[in-house]
Motif scaffolding. Sequence first.
Motif, PDB file in Angstrom:
ATOM      1  N   SER A   6       1.165  -0.963   0.064  1.00 10.92           N
ATOM      2  CA  SER A   6       0.019  -0.209  -0.316  1.00 10.92           C
ATOM      3  C   SER A   6       0.401   1.042  -0.320  1.00 10.92           C
ATOM      4  O   SER A   6       2.259   1.025  -0.042  1.00 10.92           O
ATOM      5  N   ASP A   7       0.577   1.723  -0.004  1.00 12.79           N
ATOM      6  CA  ASP A   7       0.790   3.214  -0.320  1.00 12.79           C
ATOM      7  C   ASP A   7       1.270   4.143   1.464  1.00 12.79           C
ATOM      8  O   ASP A   7       1.129   4.959   1.584  1.00 12.79           O
ATOM      9  N   HIS A   8       0.489   3.128   2.413  1.00 12.67           N
ATOM     10  CA  HIS A   8       0.454   4.070   3.197  1.00 12.67           C
ATOM     11  C   HIS A   8       1.133   2.523   4.149  1.00 12.67           C
ATOM     12  O   HIS A   8       1.072   1.347   3.828  1.00 12.67           O
ATOM     13  N   TYR A   9       1.457   2.517   5.524  1.00 12.36           N
ATOM     14  CA  TYR A   9       2.320   1.637   6.848  1.00 12.36           C
ATOM     15  C   TYR A   9       0.420   0.446   6.348  1.00 12.36           C
ATOM     16  O   TYR A   9      -0.020   1.375   7.034  1.00 12.36           O
TER      17      TYR A   9
ATOM     18  N   LYS B 262       2.377  -0.326  -3.869  1.00 12.95           N
ATOM     19  CA  LYS B 262       2.496   0.607  -3.858  1.00 12.95           C
ATOM     20  C   LYS B 262       2.633   1.923  -5.608  1.00 12.95           C
ATOM     21  O   LYS B 262       2.381   3.214  -5.367  1.00 12.95           O
ATOM     22  N   ALA B 263       3.090   1.030  -5.654  1.00 19.37           N
ATOM     23  CA  ALA B 263       3.751   1.492  -7.927  1.00 19.37           C
ATOM     24  C   ALA B 263       2.756   2.026  -8.541  1.00 19.37           C
ATOM     25  O   ALA B 263       2.968   3.453  -9.221  1.00 19.37           O
ATOM     26  N   TYR B 264       1.391   1.054  -8.394  1.00 19.76           N
ATOM     27  CA  TYR B 264       0.726   1.345  -8.869  1.00 19.76           C
ATOM     28  C   TYR B 264       0.107   2.523  -7.839  1.00 19.76           C
ATOM     29  O   TYR B 264      -0.667   3.267  -9.402  1.00 19.76           O
ATOM     30  N   LEU B 265      -0.046   2.719  -6.751  1.00 19.21           N
ATOM     31  CA  LEU B 265      -1.112   3.488  -6.601  1.00 19.21           C
ATOM     32  C   LEU B 265       0.294   5.164  -6.577  1.00 19.21           C
ATOM     33  O   LEU B 265      -1.244   5.420  -6.614  1.00 19.21           O
ATOM     34  N   ASN B 266       0.629   4.929  -6.012  1.00 19.03           N
ATOM     35  CA  ASN B 266       1.942   6.376  -6.740  1.00 19.03           C
ATOM     36  C   ASN B 266       1.137   6.565  -7.990  1.00 19.03           C
ATOM     37  O   ASN B 266       1.593   7.604  -8.064  1.00 19.03           O
ATOM     38  N   GLU B 267       1.510   5.766  -8.866  1.00 21.51           N
ATOM     39  CA  GLU B 267       1.441   6.117 -10.186  1.00 21.51           C
ATOM     40  C   GLU B 267      -0.085   6.782 -10.496  1.00 21.51           C
ATOM     41  O   GLU B 267      -0.143   8.121 -11.237  1.00 21.51           O
ATOM     42  N   GLU B 268      -1.304   5.879  -9.662  1.00 24.91           N
ATOM     43  CA  GLU B 268      -1.807   7.024 -10.207  1.00 24.91           C
ATOM     44  C   GLU B 268      -2.100   7.685  -9.433  1.00 24.91           C
ATOM     45  O   GLU B 268      -3.122   8.721 -10.049  1.00 24.91           O
ATOM     46  N   LYS B 269      -1.792   8.076  -8.541  1.00 26.57           N
ATOM     47  CA  LYS B 269      -2.327   9.003  -7.751  1.00 26.57           C
ATOM     48  C   LYS B 269      -1.510  10.477  -8.519  1.00 26.57           C
ATOM     49  O   LYS B 269      -1.910  11.519  -8.574  1.00 26.57           O
TER      50      LYS B 269
ATOM     51  N   LYS C 296      -0.891  10.431 -11.970  1.00 28.02           N
ATOM     52  CA  LYS C 296      -1.702  10.763 -12.571  1.00 28.02           C
ATOM     53  C   LYS C 296      -2.919  11.933 -12.853  1.00 28.02           C
ATOM     54  O   LYS C 296      -3.512  12.834 -12.865  1.00 28.02           O
ATOM     55  N   LYS C 297      -3.492  10.845 -10.892  1.00 29.89           N
ATOM     56  CA  LYS C 297      -5.007  12.587 -10.922  1.00 29.89           C
ATOM     57  C   LYS C 297      -4.307  13.273  -9.961  1.00 29.89           C
ATOM     58  O   LYS C 297      -4.902  14.080 -11.054  1.00 29.89           O
ATOM     59  N   ILE C 298      -2.662  14.050  -9.944  1.00 27.79           N
ATOM     60  CA  ILE C 298      -2.632  14.758  -9.491  1.00 27.79           C
ATOM     61  C   ILE C 298      -2.766  15.748 -10.705  1.00 27.79           C
ATOM     62  O   ILE C 298      -2.457  16.874 -10.713  1.00 27.79           O
ATOM     63  N   ALA C 299      -1.712  15.408 -11.737  1.00 25.98           N
ATOM     64  CA  ALA C 299      -1.478  16.203 -12.707  1.00 25.98           C
ATOM     65  C   ALA C 299      -2.948  16.644 -13.328  1.00 25.98           C
ATOM     66  O   ALA C 299      -3.174  17.627 -14.364  1.00 25.98           O
ATOM     67  N   GLU C 300      -3.897  15.537 -13.466  1.00 30.86           N
ATOM     68  CA  GLU C 300      -5.081  15.569 -13.556  1.00 30.86           C
ATOM     69  C   GLU C 300      -6.208  16.693 -12.683  1.00 30.86           C
ATOM     70  O   GLU C 300      -6.213  17.779 -13.853  1.00 30.86           O
ATOM     71  N   ILE C 301      -5.462  16.836 -11.465  1.00 33.11           N
ATOM     72  CA  ILE C 301      -6.608  17.884 -10.816  1.00 33.11           C
ATOM     73  C   ILE C 301      -5.557  18.985 -10.848  1.00 33.11           C
ATOM     74  O   ILE C 301      -6.379  20.436 -11.405  1.00 33.11           O
ATOM     75  N   TRP C 302      -4.461  19.472 -11.429  1.00 29.53           N
ATOM     76  CA  TRP C 302      -3.385  20.520 -11.576  1.00 29.53           C
ATOM     77  C   TRP C 302      -3.977  21.031 -12.778  1.00 29.53           C
ATOM     78  O   TRP C 302      -4.409  22.221 -13.228  1.00 29.53           O
ATOM     79  N   ASP C 303      -4.277  20.317 -13.497  1.00 32.53           N
ATOM     80  CA  ASP C 303      -4.759  20.287 -15.271  1.00 32.53           C
ATOM     81  C   ASP C 303      -6.573  21.470 -15.131  1.00 32.53           C
ATOM     82  O   ASP C 303      -6.264  21.991 -15.983  1.00 32.53           O
ATOM     83  N   ASN C 304      -7.517  21.096 -13.816  1.00 28.12           N
ATOM     84  CA  ASN C 304      -8.072  21.382 -14.253  1.00 28.12           C
ATOM     85  C   ASN C 304      -8.928  22.544 -13.177  1.00 28.12           C
ATOM     86  O   ASN C 304      -9.784  23.148 -12.712  1.00 28.12           O
ATOM     87  N   LEU C 305      -7.390  22.897 -12.366  1.00 25.51           N
ATOM     88  CA  LEU C 305      -7.957  23.808 -11.301  1.00 25.51           C
ATOM     89  C   LEU C 305      -7.499  25.056 -11.107  1.00 25.51           C
ATOM     90  O   LEU C 305      -6.304  25.801 -12.676  1.00 25.51           O
TER      91      LEU C 305
ATOM     92  N   VAL D 122      -6.433  20.727   3.706  1.00 22.97           N
ATOM     93  CA  VAL D 122      -7.818  20.144   2.721  1.00 22.97           C
ATOM     94  C   VAL D 122      -7.559  19.441   1.413  1.00 22.97           C
ATOM     95  O   VAL D 122      -6.761  19.855   0.606  1.00 22.97           O
ATOM     96  N   ASP D 123      -8.052  18.069   1.699  1.00 23.49           N
ATOM     97  CA  ASP D 123      -8.325  17.575   0.539  1.00 23.49           C
ATOM     98  C   ASP D 123      -8.892  17.885  -0.814  1.00 23.49           C
ATOM     99  O   ASP D 123     -10.254  17.650  -0.261  1.00 23.49           O
ATOM    100  N   ILE D 124      -8.594  18.214  -1.792  1.00 21.97           N
ATOM    101  CA  ILE D 124      -9.845  19.063  -2.805  1.00 21.97           C
ATOM    102  C   ILE D 124      -9.805  17.702  -4.153  1.00 21.97           C
ATOM    103  O   ILE D 124      -9.632  18.009  -5.195  1.00 21.97           O
ATOM    104  N   GLY D 125      -9.560  16.272  -3.626  1.00 23.40           N
ATOM    105  CA  GLY D 125      -9.745  15.181  -4.809  1.00 23.40           C
ATOM    106  C   GLY D 125      -8.808  14.660  -4.918  1.00 23.40           C
ATOM    107  O   GLY D 125      -8.348  14.368  -6.127  1.00 23.40           O
ATOM    108  N   GLY D 126      -8.237  14.516  -3.836  1.00 21.36           N
ATOM    109  CA  GLY D 126      -6.590  13.931  -4.386  1.00 21.36           C
ATOM    110  C   GLY D 126      -5.656  14.754  -4.340  1.00 21.36           C
ATOM    111  O   GLY D 126      -4.209  13.966  -4.076  1.00 21.36           O
ATOM    112  N   LEU D 127      -5.794  16.023  -3.569  1.00 21.96           N
ATOM    113  CA  LEU D 127      -4.456  17.139  -3.603  1.00 21.96           C
ATOM    114  C   LEU D 127      -4.770  17.845  -2.382  1.00 21.96           C
ATOM    115  O   LEU D 127      -5.973  18.545  -2.133  1.00 21.96           O
TER     116      LEU D 127
END
Length: 680
Positions: free
Chosen positions: A432-435, A466-473, A475-484, A504-509
Amino acid sequence: MTIEVAEHAGFCFGVGQALEKAEHILSTRGGGEKRIYTCGLLIHNKLVTDELQERGLSVIRGPEEAEEGSVVIVRAHGEPKRFYEKAEERHLEIVDATCPYVKRIQKLASEACEKGRQVVIVGDRTHPEVIGISGWTGDSAAVAASGEEAEQIAGDHLTVVAQTTITEAMFEEVISILRRNKTDVEVFHTICSATEERQKSCADLALRSDLMVVIGGKNSSNSKKLYELSKKNCENTHFVEILSDLPLKEVAKCNKIGIAAGASTPERIIKEVIAAMSEAITENKDLQEQVEEGGMEALMDEIEKSLRLPGRGEIVTGEIIQVSKDYIVVNLGCKKDGIIPIEELSLEGDQELADLYKPGDEIQAKVVKTADGDGSILLSKKKLQVNEHWDEINAALDNKEVVNAKVVKEVKGGVIAVYKEVSGFIPMSQLSDHYVEKADEFIGKVLPVKVSRVDQKRNKAVFSHKAYLNEEKQKKIAEIWDNLHVGDVVEGTVMRFTDYGAFVDIGGLDGLLHISEISWGKLKHPQEALEIGQKINVKILSMNAEKGKISLGLKQNQPEPWSIIDDKYQVGQVIKGRVVQIKDYGAFVELEPGLDGLVHISEVAYKRVTNIADEISVGQEVDAKILEIDRDRKRISLSIKETLDNSIYRDEDASEEYADEAAYDESPAADEAAETAAEE
């Protein structure tokens, strides 16, 4: 001259399974403290049963004849329910080798009996299989082996099953009579498909043969039926149990010889019969001249080829001839059928074998176990696919692709996860991406993973969720940055506090909501206005993509109080407020967050106040009257005493004046002091 062996000659799956179990018990536990028994002959072949007896397998008629605690093998024909009850009473160790087809019939009969239906078994009432099936109905089942016997069956609600080794003709005859006489007839076609195929191939071969040899035990029901079928199509048919039964003189005179064998006939007996006939033919001078040079050798090679079993690891292709709940039977073109157990096939979810495979389908598999003796051919579809799956794993590593792996068990330092037929290790730190302290929550789950390392020679692979979760995260962060964008108002969730604000979590960021941006009023800590997990709408104040930082604001969603003060407050208005600060010269009262007013010490009460803390305290709610609003300096003057009843203070003042007058009458000096006090 030719010798042809019918397809499906020799051991069927059920008999082969029973013999394998018996041989395993004798090999591992023979000669031990516990004696080993079989209730009745294990199979109907004297040569085989004699050999088993020599190795220590004793034959008894019932469980009561076995010593308490001994081992009893249930033969392929199966046993009635009372057998198991008696065995349990005597603490016998049961090795159940009942043919799976027979077990299914026993279950069908038992369930029908429980529903109050009359069970009808089409078969030989003296056959052990029929006796066993009837025993699961409390011996209430009716048995019919002909149309005449079917006519005598009573009852209105019938459930019909068949002995696995009867002929199709017998079954159809009984069914037609029952359906003609009864209105409720439930039919289960339980003749073993291998038996049908065996009988059909025997009959077909008999039609084109000059002489037929049927090899089997004299007590074998299915061997007798093969003889009967063969006799109808080839008058010159001989039943052979041992080599001395073989009519060698007649064999030597025939050009086309056919061989069929019962389900209890070992393959080695078939080979011995062929060898004996071949020798008899070659000894006949007349025929010897007719056989071309090398012809007999070619014939024996062809026969040997037809009897040859595929070797372990060999990839074979065959036709599916039966699909059950737990396995598939495959015709491999040799004298043994292949068996693919359900665990050697890849299924997904609630899929069943019948959903994917049908009789007549061609299937390719890998040989897992075979033998030149009497064992069955065990096949695996999974092991055939495993090389393809390793190719997929290597491709996933090279192309940095994601595969789905099911976590099957926890091991030291991590878990084992399976992708199709490839097992991989996921370290605990990569789950996981956490302990993660314990992997219990992941067992049984299918996780998307990245392939970290592959060592195919050692059959090892390493996966990382974990590598998958980090990669997806990412991708999601990049998508959020593009849309904010700065100025957007978005929903967020309060995740954690610091002294200087809240994240404050604003959708993954996560964005920072500084304490100064939470409220128009003053806060000592963000938890005064917010709670963990609270949903709030925040405004994006600034964004720094390089540093990955976003600044948020909450108070911006409300107007700044001084900008609308005229809409809410006027001079002379009495308001309710909360004391937020006390000074020597007065107290500050909060009208609303971001809007404070000053109550001067002289406006606290009608009496003289020397210590304001004696009159009011921080946090106290008070009524106050607005004396002045200075918009330029953003100051509000308030009065508490203006909201109070001053009559009591006037009475007190009058009494003080009377006392003072008395004092004045007594002394001019006192009079002067009173005037000074009044001026003050």
